[in-house]
Motif scaffolding. Structure first.
Motif, PDB file in Angstrom:
ATOM      1  N   PRO A   1      31.632  96.324  82.072  1.00 50.37           N
ATOM      2  CA  PRO A   1      30.798  95.036  81.699  1.00 50.37           C
ATOM      3  C   PRO A   1      29.858  94.121  82.455  1.00 50.37           C
ATOM      4  O   PRO A   1      29.133  94.517  83.021  1.00 50.37           O
ATOM      5  N   LEU A   2      28.203  93.784  81.424  1.00 49.85           N
ATOM      6  CA  LEU A   2      27.121  93.276  81.849  1.00 49.85           C
ATOM      7  C   LEU A   2      27.164  92.087  82.618  1.00 49.85           C
ATOM      8  O   LEU A   2      26.953  91.830  84.214  1.00 49.85           O
TER       9      LEU A   2
ATOM     10  N   SER B   1      29.452  91.457  71.991  1.00 53.40           N
ATOM     11  CA  SER B   1      28.513  91.324  70.514  1.00 53.40           C
ATOM     12  C   SER B   1      28.063  89.692  71.130  1.00 53.40           C
ATOM     13  O   SER B   1      26.541  89.377  69.871  1.00 53.40           O
ATOM     14  N   ASP B   2      27.894  88.808  71.848  1.00 53.59           N
ATOM     15  CA  ASP B   2      27.291  87.299  71.753  1.00 53.59           C
ATOM     16  C   ASP B   2      26.337  87.996  73.225  1.00 53.59           C
ATOM     17  O   ASP B   2      26.278  86.636  73.737  1.00 53.59           O
ATOM     18  N   GLU B   3      26.213  89.016  73.628  1.00 47.51           N
ATOM     19  CA  GLU B   3      25.700  89.089  74.806  1.00 47.51           C
ATOM     20  C   GLU B   3      23.611  89.280  74.135  1.00 47.51           C
ATOM     21  O   GLU B   3      23.771  90.555  73.408  1.00 47.51           O
ATOM     22  N   ARG B   4      22.594  89.703  75.430  1.00 50.72           N
ATOM     23  CA  ARG B   4      21.388  89.878  74.566  1.00 50.72           C
ATOM     24  C   ARG B   4      20.860  91.214  75.578  1.00 50.72           C
ATOM     25  O   ARG B   4      21.406  91.379  76.241  1.00 50.72           O
TER      26      ARG B   4
ATOM     27  N   GLY C   1      27.039 101.156  76.296  1.00 49.93           N
ATOM     28  CA  GLY C   1      28.328 100.440  75.035  1.00 49.93           C
ATOM     29  C   GLY C   1      27.910  98.649  74.867  1.00 49.93           C
ATOM     30  O   GLY C   1      27.245  98.517  75.311  1.00 49.93           O
ATOM     31  N   VAL C   2      27.855  99.304  73.346  1.00 52.31           N
ATOM     32  CA  VAL C   2      28.016  97.791  72.694  1.00 52.31           C
ATOM     33  C   VAL C   2      29.408  97.892  71.831  1.00 52.31           C
ATOM     34  O   VAL C   2      30.151  98.151  71.296  1.00 52.31           O
TER      35      VAL C   2
ATOM     36  N   ARG D   1      26.822  91.138  65.303  1.00 52.09           N
ATOM     37  CA  ARG D   1      25.789  91.614  66.056  1.00 52.09           C
ATOM     38  C   ARG D   1      25.566  92.348  66.602  1.00 52.09           C
ATOM     39  O   ARG D   1      24.284  93.052  67.058  1.00 52.09           O
ATOM     40  N   GLY D   2      26.687  94.071  66.683  1.00 52.73           N
ATOM     41  CA  GLY D   2      26.231  94.808  68.070  1.00 52.73           C
ATOM     42  C   GLY D   2      24.761  95.908  66.899  1.00 52.73           C
ATOM     43  O   GLY D   2      24.605  96.813  67.879  1.00 52.73           O
TER      44      GLY D   2
END
Length: 186
Positions: free
Chosen positions: A43-44, A67-70, A85-86, A95-96
């Motif tokens: 994960p980011l 999906s809520d990350e930039r 990955g998204v 959002r992906g």
């Protein structure tokens, strides 16, 4: 939680999966979670918390975005990451698509762009159009059936990542003179 899928769709073919996917459990924190050995997509938040340690393991580390990350959070890293990955937490969360398009078109990501999560056959054609080239489809569905989703349509109207010109710019109609159209700036 560490997920390993046997197969994914990559470059329009079903192929063996060589990457594991790390998801944080309730008791995990990005700073303390242990990233297993081998090829892992983290994960980011884990990448950001353990960047120095994980960067030493490249090219065996990839990063996935919720999906809520930039995507801009990875701007400094897109050239060195082999896979991003998204996550699609549910089929209806689109959002992906924007994240993928921005990774390719604005940030210039050239590596593998993988859709993960609630990924179904109906989405694959549109996902490809915004830059995805790999898909970890839902395990309760046939991956070979999902592969057919990449060839649902033979032509597209809109411009996108995979086709820079809209159909009206690509289609030669009877009676048109391309030399006159070009001279007129059409």
């Amino acid at each position: 939680m560490f997920e390993v899928r046997e197969e994914i769709i990559k470059n329009a073919a079903v192929v063996p999966n060589t990457w594991g996917l790390l998801r944080l459990d309730e008791n995990d924190t990005p700073e303390t979670v242990v990233v297993p050995a081998g090829k892992v997509i983290v994960p980011l938040l884990v990448w950001q918390a353990q960047r120095e340690t994980l960067a030493a393991r490249l090219p065996d580390i990839g990063v996935w975005l919720a999906s809520d990350e930039r995507p801009e959070e990875l701007a400094a890293d897109v050239e060195q990451l082999p896979v991003i990955g998204v996550d699609f937490p549910k089929f209806t969360d689109g959002r992906g698509y924007s994240i993928a398009f921005n990774l390719r078109a604005r940030l210039g990501f050239q590596g593998e762009l993988r859709a993960i999560g609630d990924v179904l056959r109906d989405q694959l054609f549109s996902m490809h159009r915004v830059g995805f080239d790999a898909y970890a489809t839902r395990p309760d569905r046939s991956i070979h059936d999902a592969l057919k989703g990449l060839s649902v349509f033979s032509e597209t109207y809109q411009a996108s990542w995979d086709q820079k010109s809209p159909l009206f710019r690509r289609h030669q109609r009877e009676g048109q003179n391309p030399d006159l159209d070009n001279a007129a700036g059409i």
